[in-house]
Design a protein around this motif. Structure first.
Motif, PDB file in Angstrom:
ATOM      1  N   CYS A   1      16.552 -19.617 -19.415  1.00 28.50           N
ATOM      2  CA  CYS A   1      15.611 -19.036 -18.471  1.00 28.50           C
ATOM      3  C   CYS A   1      14.919 -20.186 -17.750  1.00 28.50           C
ATOM      4  N   ALA A   2      14.589 -19.997 -16.500  1.00 25.57           N
ATOM      5  CA  ALA A   2      13.908 -21.043 -15.739  1.00 25.57           C
ATOM      6  C   ALA A   2      12.921 -20.411 -14.774  1.00 25.57           C
ATOM      7  N   TRP A   3      11.949 -21.206 -14.344  1.00 21.76           N
ATOM      8  CA  TRP A   3      10.991 -20.742 -13.352  1.00 21.76           C
ATOM      9  C   TRP A   3      10.794 -21.812 -12.294  1.00 21.76           C
ATOM     10  N   SER A   4      10.342 -21.374 -11.137  1.00 21.98           N
ATOM     11  CA  SER A   4       9.982 -22.298 -10.068  1.00 21.98           C
ATOM     12  C   SER A   4       8.913 -21.632  -9.218  1.00 21.98           C
ATOM     13  N   LEU A   5       8.216 -22.447  -8.469  1.00 18.20           N
ATOM     14  CA  LEU A   5       7.223 -21.897  -7.545  1.00 18.20           C
ATOM     15  C   LEU A   5       7.811 -21.744  -6.143  1.00 18.20           C
ATOM     16  N   GLU A   6       8.747 -22.633  -5.805  1.00 19.12           N
ATOM     17  CA  GLU A   6       9.437 -22.512  -4.529  1.00 19.12           C
ATOM     18  C   GLU A   6      10.798 -21.897  -4.789  1.00 19.12           C
ATOM     19  N   GLY A   7      11.569 -21.700  -3.723  1.00 21.60           N
ATOM     20  CA  GLY A   7      12.928 -21.259  -3.913  1.00 21.60           C
ATOM     21  C   GLY A   7      13.674 -22.259  -4.760  1.00 21.60           C
ATOM     22  N   GLY A   8      14.621 -21.775  -5.552  1.00 24.24           N
ATOM     23  CA  GLY A   8      15.298 -22.643  -6.502  1.00 24.24           C
ATOM     24  C   GLY A   8      16.080 -23.779  -5.882  1.00 24.24           C
TER      25      GLY A   8
END
Lengths: 112, 114
Positions: B91-98
């Motif tokens: 699983c991963a997260w980002s604040l901007e587009g990947g």
């Protein structure tokens, strides 16, 4: 077919030496990212280089991007045993900001 | 500080059995969330992404589904496991587009299907 791929399956160097991992891609990109994954762990981003940049540094790491040849390189100087990991390049698929395609990875082994 | 927690760490399941893997992100509101699958010794293949609660986009389904029931939670599931589902789920997260932002990955869930 893969949109991003590293050019070597595996590399081996001795501590203190420099090494370069190469990556080629097949579509126009917004940015290219380099990740490192240690055994059994999730990947960690090392460098993000945008299509209008030619070089980016992060400590002992240096990434280059050549959009004309659709290639990138990641160089590591003064390697350490803890640099042993799989190195991936990753690029966007061109059509969506949320799709990231990873290359097959290059296993770097740094020996004492 | 932001933290990402995946559960379970590892599972051994039988072919045909159901599966649910989870991911929770703390310390960031409204992150973009992603599921990746990695075969042993292989590359990372993006499965799903979500930019908001209740909305999930499929990239490659592999007979899996994903849901985002809360802002900080992402669930990957299937009702019937296949042998080909074995691997490492990240699983991963980002604040901007990947593609232009930094992806922050969890430690992964290792799945073995027998």
């Amino acid at each position: 077919s893969q949109l991003a791929e590293e050019n070597s399956w595996a590399l081996s160097v001795h501590e203190g030496e420099s090494v370069t991992v190469n990556c080629s891609y097949k579509t126009s990109i917004t940015a290219l990212q380099w990740y490192r994954q240690k055994s059994g762990k999730g990947p960690a981003q090392l460098i993000l280089i945008r299509s209008n940049e030619r070089e980016k540094r992060n400590g002992r790491l240096r990434a280059t991007l050549d959009t004309s040849s659709q290639s990138s390189s990641l160089s590591i100087t003064a390697t350490r045993c803890e640099d042993t990991a799989v190195y991936f390049c990753a690029t966007d698929a061109g059509s969506s900001g949320n799709k990231l395609i990873f290359g097959i990875g290059t296993l770097l082994s740094v020996k004492p | 500080a932001q933290t990402i927690h995946q559960w379970p760490v590892a599972e051994i399941k039988a072919v045909g059995s159901p599966l649910s893997l989870g991911c929770t992100i703390k310390g960031k509101s409204s992150p973009n969330l992603y599921w990746y699958w990695q075969a042993t010794g292989g590359t990372l293949q993006q499965l799903f992404y979500s930019i908001t609660v209740g909305q999930v986009e499929s990239v490659v389904q592999l007979n899996l589904s994903a849901s985002r029931p809360k802002d900080d939670q992402f669930i990957l599931s299937t009702e019937k496991l296949l042998l080909s589902h074995s691997g490492f789920y990240l699983c991963a997260w980002s604040l901007e587009g990947g593609n232009t932002g930094q992806l922050y990955f969890g430690e992964g869930s290792k799945l073995t299907v027998l």
